[in-house]
Write an enzyme that holds these catalytic residues in place. Structure first.
Site, PDB file in Angstrom:
ATOM      1  N   VAL A 196      -7.927  -0.830   0.013  1.00  0.00           N
ATOM      2  CA  VAL A 196      -8.661  -0.620  -1.208  1.00  0.00           C
ATOM      3  C   VAL A 196      -9.422  -2.006  -1.381  1.00  0.00           C
ATOM      4  CG1 VAL A 196      -8.457  -0.392  -3.721  1.00  0.00           C
ATOM      5  CG2 VAL A 196      -6.890   0.788  -2.299  1.00  0.00           C
ATOM      6  N   ASP A 198       0.819  -1.229   0.053  1.00  0.00           N
ATOM      7  CA  ASP A 198       0.039  -0.039   0.047  1.00  0.00           C
ATOM      8  C   ASP A 198       0.807   1.111   0.040  1.00  0.00           C
ATOM      9  OD1 ASP A 198      -2.407  -1.546   0.291  1.00  0.00           O
ATOM     10  OD2 ASP A 198      -1.907  -1.672   2.270  1.00  0.00           O
ATOM     11  N   LYS A 221       3.548  10.063  -0.858  1.00  0.00           N
ATOM     12  CA  LYS A 221       2.594  10.740   0.071  1.00  0.00           C
ATOM     13  C   LYS A 221       3.262  11.714   1.272  1.00  0.00           C
ATOM     14  CE  LYS A 221      -1.285   7.542   0.492  1.00  0.00           C
ATOM     15  NZ  LYS A 221      -2.309   6.848   1.412  1.00  0.00           N
ATOM     16  N   ARG A 224     -10.491  -2.639   5.090  1.00  0.00           N
ATOM     17  CA  ARG A 224     -10.098  -2.354   6.792  1.00  0.00           C
ATOM     18  C   ARG A 224      -9.172  -1.072   6.806  1.00  0.00           C
ATOM     19  NH1 ARG A 224      -7.013  -8.245   7.369  1.00  0.00           N
ATOM     20  NH2 ARG A 224      -6.083  -7.572   5.395  1.00  0.00           N
ATOM     21  N   GLY A 268       6.094  11.753  -4.433  1.00  0.00           N
ATOM     22  CA  GLY A 268       4.651  12.104  -4.549  1.00  0.00           C
ATOM     23  C   GLY A 268       4.136  13.056  -3.404  1.00  0.00           C
ATOM     24  N   GLY A 288       0.834  14.307  -3.866  1.00  0.00           N
ATOM     25  CA  GLY A 288      -0.698  14.299  -3.832  1.00  0.00           C
ATOM     26  C   GLY A 288      -1.064  13.286  -4.715  1.00  0.00           C
ATOM     27  N   GLN A 319       1.515  -6.048  -2.875  1.00  0.00           N
ATOM     28  CA  GLN A 319       1.994  -6.346  -1.501  1.00  0.00           C
ATOM     29  C   GLN A 319       3.483  -5.672  -1.553  1.00  0.00           C
ATOM     30  OE1 GLN A 319       0.941  -9.589  -2.981  1.00  0.00           O
ATOM     31  NE2 GLN A 319      -0.844  -8.492  -2.697  1.00  0.00           N
ATOM     32  N   THR A 332      -9.923  -4.694   1.169  1.00  0.00           N
ATOM     33  CA  THR A 332     -10.720  -5.069   2.249  1.00  0.00           C
ATOM     34  C   THR A 332     -11.521  -4.080   2.858  1.00  0.00           C
ATOM     35  OG1 THR A 332      -8.961  -4.836   3.722  1.00  0.00           O
ATOM     36  CG2 THR A 332      -9.071  -7.056   2.884  1.00  0.00           C
ATOM     37  N   THR A 374      -4.910   2.020  -6.357  1.00  0.00           N
ATOM     38  CA  THR A 374      -5.776   3.048  -6.575  1.00  0.00           C
ATOM     39  C   THR A 374      -5.114   3.906  -7.410  1.00  0.00           C
ATOM     40  OG1 THR A 374      -6.729   3.042  -4.208  1.00  0.00           O
ATOM     41  CG2 THR A 374      -7.202   4.941  -5.613  1.00  0.00           C
TER      42      THR A 374
HETATM   43  P1  IMP Z   1      -3.318 -12.719   2.051  1.00  0.00           P
HETATM   44  O1  IMP Z   1      -2.282 -12.007   1.003  1.00  0.00           O
HETATM   45  O2  IMP Z   1      -4.597 -12.670   1.712  1.00  0.00           O
HETATM   46  O3  IMP Z   1      -2.796 -14.212   2.365  1.00  0.00           O
HETATM   47  O4  IMP Z   1      -2.854 -12.097   3.366  1.00  0.00           O
HETATM   48  C1  IMP Z   1      -1.584 -12.248   4.231  1.00  0.00           C
HETATM   49  C2  IMP Z   1      -1.171 -10.822   4.725  1.00  0.00           C
HETATM   50  O5  IMP Z   1      -0.651  -9.936   3.542  1.00  0.00           O
HETATM   51  C3  IMP Z   1      -2.263 -10.042   5.374  1.00  0.00           C
HETATM   52  O6  IMP Z   1      -1.686  -9.448   6.574  1.00  0.00           O
HETATM   53  C4  IMP Z   1      -2.738  -9.217   4.462  1.00  0.00           C
HETATM   54  O7  IMP Z   1      -3.306  -7.896   5.056  1.00  0.00           O
HETATM   55  C5  IMP Z   1      -1.538  -8.793   3.697  1.00  0.00           C
HETATM   56  N1  IMP Z   1      -1.747  -8.215   2.700  1.00  0.00           N
HETATM   57  C6  IMP Z   1      -2.088  -9.095   1.458  1.00  0.00           C
HETATM   58  N2  IMP Z   1      -2.266  -8.107   0.216  1.00  0.00           N
HETATM   59  C7  IMP Z   1      -1.921  -6.939   0.860  1.00  0.00           C
HETATM   60  C8  IMP Z   1      -1.796  -5.495   0.147  1.00  0.00           C
HETATM   61  O8  IMP Z   1      -2.046  -5.649  -1.231  1.00  0.00           O
HETATM   62  N3  IMP Z   1      -1.364  -4.422   0.799  1.00  0.00           N
HETATM   63  C9  IMP Z   1      -0.965  -4.572   2.147  1.00  0.00           C
HETATM   64  N4  IMP Z   1      -1.378  -5.796   2.890  1.00  0.00           N
HETATM   65  C10 IMP Z   1      -1.545  -6.957   1.934  1.00  0.00           C
END
Ligand code: IMP
Length: 427
Positions: A298, A13, A330, A302, A412, A414, A223, A300, A42
């Site tokens: 984006v 992210d 950012k 969360r 970045g 903005g 990731q 989940t 995004t």
């Molecule tokens: P999984 O990839 O769904 O198995 O999740 C494993 C870990 O990676 C969890 O802590 C997720 O929140 C994190 N994670 C997976 N994809 C992302 C992403 O795109 N950004 C940030 N964290 C991620």
């Protein structure tokens, strides 16, 4: 110098979508090499905002060929709905290429992801629940289903049977769930086959030929470094290799082809899901970073955990990826703080430690050692060059660069496509 890797230097992210999109205009191919629809990019183009999960962000740049490499795991229902969502908004997606060797996220792997997390209770990983881990587990266990299997019903049926044999035992006997019928899965998967077929290609051949022809190929990591299955904060990681080496295995190109590795680095730190995070904030500063930075997943939805910049992690990312550049994102979010703490080292059991500890136990005990840097209050979103930034913002960037071990080549300021300061060109 045609092959570049762009990856997250922290826990994901970091704003990769913006960076990829910035380069998209001059890049011929944008390739995803790992992960699946657990990612969330995004991308803001003009006044339009796009949230992409599985598709490479290059899909929004006309002239660019987006590629889903063999190392990616593909949920066909998500793929098709993401494509039709873009088509409805007038985006041409016809150039997309998908590796026939990419593994399919089957409906039973989404179920297994959710039930295992529930079973782990307070020890859960906090996965995105998209079936990522179980799909990679099937791949390694050699009971995975690949995109190419959708085009041979008999093989597909045999493979689904093989996978479900053991899984149904576990689902019914351990997790107290209903068994999943082979026919139902096969029927669902066959339903996607023809719709996906136009995109399926030998992407290894295509990409290597493109590199021979001196085309510019950008490998886009999902990731981030600290979520890498080998080099991240295991077990609180994803099940693939977002680090630079993953681009080679996940797309089928040799390491000698890669000329530049760019780490995307947020000017502070965030993570989602469980696991250690030394600079995490639980006070109003953390709340402010979350609010100002829009730190909500984006994929989940969360809230992301927020904290100050951690130079130990940035140095580690430079090392394990062989980073040649950083793209700092950012920076504007930090406007308004009088002083900005930056973590320069850890204190572990009373000792100062400069590098990321290899032991999980030590990392869980790491306390940040902060240096305070002076903040700025001026709006920086209109800055077009480094010298347009207030002196303290310049000093912040320079300090991060010094501590992190690679030049900061873009900043970045903005969310918009043009709100970026380019210092050294990536191409
Ligand atoms: P999984 O990839 O769904 O198995 O999740 C494993 C870990 O990676 C969890 O802590 C997720 O929140 C994190 N994670 C997976 N994809 C992302 C992403 O795109 N950004 C940030 N964290 C991620």
């Amino acid at each position: 110098m045609p092959a570049l890797v762009l990856l997250g230097a922290q826990w994901g992210d970091e704003g990769k979508g913006k960076a990829t999109d910035l380069l998209g205009g001059s890049v011929d191919y944008v390739v995803r090499y790992q992960g699946g629809n657990n990612a969330g990019h995004t991308v803001v183009v003009g006044d339009q905002k796009y949230a992409l999960h599985l598709l490479p962000s290059g899909i929004l740049s006309p002239g660019c060929t987006p590629v889903i490499g063999n190392g990616v795991v593909v949920d066909p229902s998500v793929l098709l709905s993401e494509l039709s969502g873009l088509n409805e908004r007038g985006v041409d997606t016809s150039k997309l290429l998908i590796s026939g060797n990419a593994h399919i996220i089957t409906p039973y792997n989404v179920t297994v992801d959710k039930v295992t997390e529930r079973f782990l209770g307070k020890r859960k990983i906090g996965t995105t629940g998209r079936g990522i881990g179980p799909t990679y587990a099937d791949k390694i266990n050699r009971v995975g289903i690949r995109v190419q299997d959708l085009y041979d019903e008999s093989i597909l049926t045999q493979k689904v049977e093989a996978a479900l044999d053991a899984k149904n035992q576990i689902l019914t006997k351990l997790y107290n769930r209903r068994a999943i019928a082979v026919e139902q899965v096969v029927e669902e998967l066959l339903g996607y086959a023809e719709k996906i077929k136009p995109y399926v290609a030998d992407t290894v051949l295509v990409l290597n030929q493109a590199l021979e022809d001196d085309k510019v190929v950008l490998f886009e990591g999902g990731q981030g470094t600290l979520l890498d299955i080998d080099h991240g904060t295991y077990p609180f990681v994803t099940s693939s290799n977002p680090t630079a080496g993953g681009a080679c295995t996940g797309a089928g190109v040799g390491p000698t082809k890669i000329s530049r590795v760019i780490g995307i680095l947020k000017a502070y730190t965030t993570r989602v899901g469980a696991g250690p995070f030394p600079t995490e904030l639980f006070d109003e500063d953390g709340e402010a970073l979350r609010r100002i930075g829009g730190e909500r997943g984006v994929t989940t939805g969360r809230d992301r955990r927020c904290g100050w910049f951690d130079a130990v992690i940035a140095r580690y990312a430079t090392r394990v990826n062989g980073l040649t550049d950083f793209f700092l994102t950012k920076l504007d979010v930090l406007t308004g703080w009088e002083q900005i703490p930056v973590c320069v080292a850890y204190e572990i059991d009373g000792k100062r430690v400069e590098e990321l500890p290899y032991s999980q136990t030590d990392f869980h005990h790491a306390k940040p050692v902060y240096e305070m840097l002076p903040g700025w209050s001026e709006d920086i979103s209109k800055a077009k060059s480094f010298s347009d930034l207030p002196k303290n913002a310049q000093a912040y960037v320079k300090a991060l660069e010094e501590m992190s071990g690679a030049p900061i080549s873009a900043i970045g300021v903005g969310p918009g496509r043009d709100e970026t300061i380019e210092i050294n060109s990536f191409l």
